[in-house]
Scaffold this motif. Structure first.
Motif, mmCIF file in Angstrom:
data_model
loop_
_atom_site.group_PDB
_atom_site.id
_atom_site.type_symbol
_atom_site.label_atom_id
_atom_site.label_comp_id
_atom_site.label_asym_id
_atom_site.label_seq_id
_atom_site.Cartn_x
_atom_site.Cartn_y
_atom_site.Cartn_z
ATOM 1 N N GLU A 213 31.722 45.753 36.475
ATOM 2 C CA GLU A 213 30.418 45.099 36.361
ATOM 3 C C GLU A 213 29.323 46.106 35.991
ATOM 4 O O GLU A 213 28.490 45.839 35.131
ATOM 5 N N ARG A 214 29.328 47.263 36.627
ATOM 6 C CA ARG A 214 28.340 48.298 36.298
ATOM 7 C C ARG A 214 28.525 48.789 34.858
ATOM 8 O O ARG A 214 27.546 49.077 34.158
ATOM 9 N N ARG B 292 29.629 47.026 32.358
ATOM 10 C CA ARG B 292 29.061 45.975 31.494
ATOM 11 C C ARG B 292 27.536 46.060 31.457
ATOM 12 O O ARG B 292 26.924 45.886 30.401
ATOM 13 N N GLU B 293 26.924 46.296 32.621
ATOM 14 C CA GLU B 293 25.469 46.442 32.677
ATOM 15 C C GLU B 293 25.014 47.638 31.839
ATOM 16 O O GLU B 293 24.017 47.560 31.121
ATOM 17 N N THR C 246 36.276 45.857 40.457
ATOM 18 C CA THR C 246 35.347 44.821 40.009
ATOM 19 C C THR C 246 33.930 45.356 39.905
ATOM 20 O O THR C 246 33.227 45.102 38.928
#
Length: 114
Positions: free
Chosen positions: A68-69, A71-72, A64
């Motif tokens: 998330e990283r 996507r950033e 997860t």
């Protein structure tokens, strides 16, 4: 406590010192017991919360944080360009291994190569 023991033992002056010293040993023994209870109670109360954070805040499912990283990084790359995104997110000691070429070492060197 010592005063009470002295008054009770006051009738026999020879036993007066013995009563005081016996009371001193008993008080020291009680003090040791109380300190032991206090230590154990502190460990139970203080140590009881050690595992509660993990129970209340379980770790995120595997992958997860990485997703998330990623996507950033993708969002930053869209807004500022791929080279700037790499410069922002890469570790300072990053190494790029371009195919058929020598490795490029360091975030700034990789940024210049992009």
């Amino acid at each position: 406590l010592r005063m009470a023991a002295v008054e009770v033992a006051g009738e026999c002056s020879g036993k007066r010192n013995e009563a005081v010293s016996d009371l001193g040993l008993a008080a020291r023994g009680n003090e040791l017991v109380l300190r032991t209870y206090f230590l154990l109670a502190s460990l139970v109360i203080g140590g009881g919360g050690c595992g509660t954070y993990a129970k209340l805040h379980p770790p995120p499912p595997p992958g997860t944080v990485l997703i998330e990283r990623d996507r950033e990084f993708a969002q930053f790359a869209l807004q500022h360009g791929m080279a700037n995104a790499f410069r922002e997110f890469a570790a300072p000691d990053a190494v790029q291994l371009p195919m058929g070429e020598l490795p490029i070492r360091g975030r700034e060197a990789i940024f210049q190569a992009l």
